[in-house]
Design a protein around this motif. Structure first.
Motif, PDB file in Angstrom:
ATOM      1  N   VAL A  44       0.853  -1.179   0.000  1.00  0.00           N
ATOM      2  CA  VAL A  44       0.000   0.000   0.000  1.00  0.00           C
ATOM      3  C   VAL A  44       0.888   1.227   0.000  1.00  0.00           C
ATOM      4  O   VAL A  44       1.845   1.316   0.771  1.00  0.00           O
ATOM      5  CB  VAL A  44      -0.935   0.033   1.236  1.00  0.00           C
ATOM      6  N   GLY A  45       0.590   2.165  -0.884  1.00  0.00           N
ATOM      7  CA  GLY A  45       1.348   3.409  -0.967  1.00  0.00           C
ATOM      8  C   GLY A  45       0.426   4.512  -1.417  1.00  0.00           C
ATOM      9  O   GLY A  45      -0.782   4.320  -1.581  1.00  0.00           O
ATOM     10  N   GLY A  46       0.996   5.680  -1.622  1.00  0.00           N
ATOM     11  CA  GLY A  46       0.152   6.783  -2.031  1.00  0.00           C
ATOM     12  C   GLY A  46       0.909   7.840  -2.791  1.00  0.00           C
ATOM     13  O   GLY A  46       2.138   7.926  -2.728  1.00  0.00           O
ATOM     14  N   THR A  47       0.158   8.631  -3.526  1.00  0.00           N
ATOM     15  CA  THR A  47       0.648   9.805  -4.225  1.00  0.00           C
ATOM     16  C   THR A  47      -0.212  10.966  -3.738  1.00  0.00           C
ATOM     17  O   THR A  47      -1.200  10.743  -3.032  1.00  0.00           O
ATOM     18  CB  THR A  47       0.513   9.632  -5.753  1.00  0.00           C
ATOM     19  N   PRO A  48       0.112  12.187  -4.112  1.00  0.00           N
ATOM     20  CA  PRO A  48      -0.761  13.299  -3.697  1.00  0.00           C
ATOM     21  C   PRO A  48      -2.181  13.198  -4.234  1.00  0.00           C
ATOM     22  O   PRO A  48      -3.110  13.750  -3.662  1.00  0.00           O
ATOM     23  CB  PRO A  48      -0.057  14.534  -4.267  1.00  0.00           C
ATOM     24  N   THR A  49      -2.384  12.441  -5.322  1.00  0.00           N
ATOM     25  CA  THR A  49      -3.719  12.371  -5.920  1.00  0.00           C
ATOM     26  C   THR A  49      -4.418  11.029  -5.729  1.00  0.00           C
ATOM     27  O   THR A  49      -5.592  10.906  -6.059  1.00  0.00           O
ATOM     28  CB  THR A  49      -3.645  12.660  -7.437  1.00  0.00           C
ATOM     29  N   SER A  50      -3.720  10.000  -5.227  1.00  0.00           N
ATOM     30  CA  SER A  50      -4.361   8.695  -5.109  1.00  0.00           C
ATOM     31  C   SER A  50      -3.697   7.822  -4.049  1.00  0.00           C
ATOM     32  O   SER A  50      -2.586   8.081  -3.606  1.00  0.00           O
ATOM     33  CB  SER A  50      -4.328   7.962  -6.456  1.00  0.00           C
ATOM     34  N   ILE A  51      -4.420   6.767  -3.684  1.00  0.00           N
ATOM     35  CA  ILE A  51      -3.908   5.716  -2.801  1.00  0.00           C
ATOM     36  C   ILE A  51      -3.789   4.479  -3.677  1.00  0.00           C
ATOM     37  O   ILE A  51      -4.740   4.116  -4.377  1.00  0.00           O
ATOM     38  CB  ILE A  51      -4.878   5.463  -1.629  1.00  0.00           C
ATOM     39  N   ARG A 134      -9.931  13.091  -2.775  1.00  0.00           N
ATOM     40  CA  ARG A 134     -10.826  14.206  -3.096  1.00  0.00           C
ATOM     41  C   ARG A 134      -9.994  15.432  -3.462  1.00  0.00           C
ATOM     42  O   ARG A 134      -8.959  15.698  -2.857  1.00  0.00           O
ATOM     43  CB  ARG A 134     -11.724  14.521  -1.911  1.00  0.00           C
ATOM     44  N   ALA A 135     -10.479  16.200  -4.420  1.00  0.00           N
ATOM     45  CA  ALA A 135      -9.736  17.362  -4.911  1.00  0.00           C
ATOM     46  C   ALA A 135      -9.535  18.410  -3.817  1.00  0.00           C
ATOM     47  O   ALA A 135      -8.502  19.058  -3.754  1.00  0.00           O
ATOM     48  CB  ALA A 135     -10.458  17.974  -6.103  1.00  0.00           C
ATOM     49  N   ALA A 136     -10.506  18.586  -2.940  1.00  0.00           N
ATOM     50  CA  ALA A 136     -10.408  19.603  -1.890  1.00  0.00           C
ATOM     51  C   ALA A 136      -9.276  19.284  -0.925  1.00  0.00           C
ATOM     52  O   ALA A 136      -8.711  20.170  -0.301  1.00  0.00           O
ATOM     53  CB  ALA A 136     -11.720  19.704  -1.139  1.00  0.00           C
ATOM     54  N   ALA A 137      -8.912  18.014  -0.782  1.00  0.00           N
ATOM     55  CA  ALA A 137      -7.899  17.619   0.187  1.00  0.00           C
ATOM     56  C   ALA A 137      -6.486  17.650  -0.389  1.00  0.00           C
ATOM     57  O   ALA A 137      -5.528  17.513   0.342  1.00  0.00           O
ATOM     58  CB  ALA A 137      -8.192  16.219   0.703  1.00  0.00           C
ATOM     59  N   GLN A 138      -6.353  17.827  -1.696  1.00  0.00           N
ATOM     60  CA  GLN A 138      -5.040  17.817  -2.319  1.00  0.00           C
ATOM     61  C   GLN A 138      -4.300  19.118  -2.033  1.00  0.00           C
ATOM     62  O   GLN A 138      -4.884  20.191  -2.003  1.00  0.00           O
ATOM     63  CB  GLN A 138      -5.159  17.590  -3.816  1.00  0.00           C
ATOM     64  N   PRO A 139      -2.982  19.011  -1.804  1.00  0.00           N
ATOM     65  CA  PRO A 139      -2.225  20.234  -1.526  1.00  0.00           C
ATOM     66  C   PRO A 139      -2.167  21.115  -2.771  1.00  0.00           C
ATOM     67  O   PRO A 139      -2.118  20.636  -3.901  1.00  0.00           O
ATOM     68  CB  PRO A 139      -0.839  19.693  -1.149  1.00  0.00           C
ATOM     69  N   ARG A 140      -2.186  22.412  -2.564  1.00  0.00           N
ATOM     70  CA  ARG A 140      -2.068  23.350  -3.685  1.00  0.00           C
ATOM     71  C   ARG A 140      -1.200  24.514  -3.266  1.00  0.00           C
ATOM     72  O   ARG A 140      -1.145  24.882  -2.090  1.00  0.00           O
ATOM     73  CB  ARG A 140      -3.428  23.784  -4.168  1.00  0.00           C
ATOM     74  N   ARG A 141      -0.537  25.054  -4.235  1.00  0.00           N
ATOM     75  CA  ARG A 141       0.365  26.184  -3.986  1.00  0.00           C
ATOM     76  C   ARG A 141      -0.427  27.486  -4.069  1.00  0.00           C
ATOM     77  O   ARG A 141      -1.194  27.694  -4.995  1.00  0.00           O
ATOM     78  CB  ARG A 141       1.502  26.186  -5.000  1.00  0.00           C
TER      79      ARG A 141
END
Length: 145
Positions: A44-51, A134-141
């Motif tokens: 199990v791993g993850g990226t900023p946009t998915s698990i 979810r898009a709202a939870a993704q980090p943004r600059r």
């Protein structure tokens, strides 16, 4: 003098029995996952946009697999059929270390997992499940002015 085709060493049999008993009651991780409920083995791993979940399930028919995400719990269930000869064939089995039968694994997902963004595919005995965040939870600059 009678010689068996498969010579039996009493001490080797005792060692095997001890390992089998220890594995049956041991809940610590090993190369095969947890001693109980350790099939299929998971990465199990993850990226900023998915698990990303990889379940290693060789010999599992894709039609028997069921992947579901409900209330933050991802479940992977299925069944692997036995490749051993049936009992009426009266064949001898000397070693059987391969798991067969029904299985279920459950993973707790983080709060930002999107239940509508789940994809699963099976290739070469590896089930790959992608759960979008979810898009709202993704980090943004944020630009500073």
């Amino acid at each position: 003098m009678y010689r068996s085709l498969f010579p039996r060493d009493v001490f080797a049999e005792m060692d095997r029995l001890q390992r089998d008993l220890q594995q049956a009651f041991d809940l610590s991780p090993s190369i095969r996952g947890f001693a109980r409920q350790g099939f299929p083995a998971l990465n199990v791993g993850g990226t900023p946009t998915s698990i990303e979940i990889y379940a290693f399930a060789p010999g599992v028919d894709p039609a028997t697999l069921e992947v579901s995400l409900e209330r933050g719990l991802l479940s992977i269930a299925g069944e692997r059929k036995s490749v051993l000869p049936p009992a009426e064939a009266k064949a001898s089995v000397h070693i059987n270390e391969r798991f067969d039968g029904k299985f279920r694994r459950a993973l707790s997902m983080p709060e930002d997992a999107d239940p509508d963004g789940v994809q699963a595919s099976l290739r070469d005995g590896v089930l790959h499940v992608t759960v979008k965040r979810r898009a709202a939870a993704q980090p943004r600059r944020i630009a500073v002015q």
